[in-house]
Design an enzyme around this catalytic site. Sequence first.
Site, mmCIF file in Angstrom:
data_model
loop_
_atom_site.group_PDB
_atom_site.id
_atom_site.type_symbol
_atom_site.label_atom_id
_atom_site.label_comp_id
_atom_site.label_asym_id
_atom_site.label_seq_id
_atom_site.Cartn_x
_atom_site.Cartn_y
_atom_site.Cartn_z
ATOM 1 N N HIS A 126 8.239 10.827 38.964
ATOM 2 C CA HIS A 126 8.113 9.359 38.848
ATOM 3 C C HIS A 126 6.737 8.932 38.329
ATOM 4 O O HIS A 126 6.501 7.735 38.149
ATOM 5 C CB HIS A 126 8.364 8.677 40.201
ATOM 6 N N ASP A 163 17.008 16.116 40.057
ATOM 7 C CA ASP A 163 16.712 15.346 41.260
ATOM 8 C C ASP A 163 17.720 14.196 41.392
ATOM 9 O O ASP A 163 18.265 13.735 40.388
ATOM 10 C CB ASP A 163 15.285 14.785 41.141
ATOM 11 N N HIS A 165 17.117 11.232 42.033
ATOM 12 C CA HIS A 165 16.511 10.029 41.443
ATOM 13 C C HIS A 165 16.209 10.284 39.954
ATOM 14 O O HIS A 165 15.839 11.397 39.584
ATOM 15 C CB HIS A 165 15.205 9.686 42.166
ATOM 16 N N ASP A 244 17.388 16.602 46.520
ATOM 17 C CA ASP A 244 17.804 15.491 47.376
ATOM 18 C C ASP A 244 19.209 14.974 47.066
ATOM 19 O O ASP A 244 19.647 13.993 47.658
ATOM 20 C CB ASP A 244 16.773 14.342 47.333
HETATM 21 ZN ZN LIG Z 1 14.228 12.381 44.399
#
Ligand SMILES: [Zn+2]
Length: 307
Positions: A126, A163, A165, A244
């Site tokens: 990120h 991931d 996200h 995750d």
């Molecule tokens: Zn993540």
Amino acid sequence: MLTAYLTHPDCERHQMGPDHPECPERLAVLNDHLLIKGLLDCMQAEEAPEVTDEQLLRVHCGLWLAQLQALSPASGYARLDADTLVNAYTLRAARRAAGAAVRAVDLVMSGQAPNAFCAVRPPGHHAKRSTGGGFCFFNNAAVGVAHALAVHGVQRVALVDFDVHHGDGSEDIWAGDDRVLLCSSYQHDLYPFRDAAPPASNVVLAPLPARSGGGAMREAVSQHWLPALQRFEPELLVISAGFDAHREDDMGNLGWSESDYQWVTEQLLQQARASARGRIVSCLEGGYSLSALARSAGAHVRVLVEA
Ligand SMILES: [Zn+2]
């Protein structure tokens, strides 16, 4: 030649407060699991060096480095965003995490290791060119990609992110740069709420609906990632390896299992063998259920070790 394993005790000194899911225990549990499963015996472990400013500045702007330095407290916590905090050790941990990716690229590109896994935190995907956020400070995988391009003379690097996200930082850094193919799968209704339209032709997005399960991921990877990777013929694969999306991880709800992580790693290894002499550098991103993280990363690492 053994799979390289890059980590450093500094990575466990970065903390973002009690009860924060991105906690030092993540690395301890993962390390224990690899040890108990006999995988660490089959790897060459090395302490990660600190990244240099020159290496960081290939993907981050100098102002962000200065801001993070200025934010770093002598004790206690400073806040970067609602969920991202900085303690006295954060900067050093972030420098080790990015340095691990650089060292891993050096080992793999020079043929000293067939592939590498960086057991590091803070995570990185990120982190954008000019700021951190979402538990991330420096984009470790992107720093590794930039190092391969700048120093090892490779023309094409694939950055693959599974991931739960979306890796918005990696997209910020690499969208529109045709030396890099960015493949990303993610649950689309989660942070950072990426819509489905790719911003540039070098970005391949595989947004997945909540509760779609590992089967949907395998289908999306087969349909979107693998053909794009085959056309691109990367000379190195860098993985933003977040765990995750596992069914036991509360951070998302894609419902993947260890076997899904094994499967996707096997697909990437096959591509690496086809165009990149098997070269893979994998960097830990998310994964917050400690037990599921250890088992999932263990399944991923086992594929690399047995390659
Ligand atoms: Zn993540």
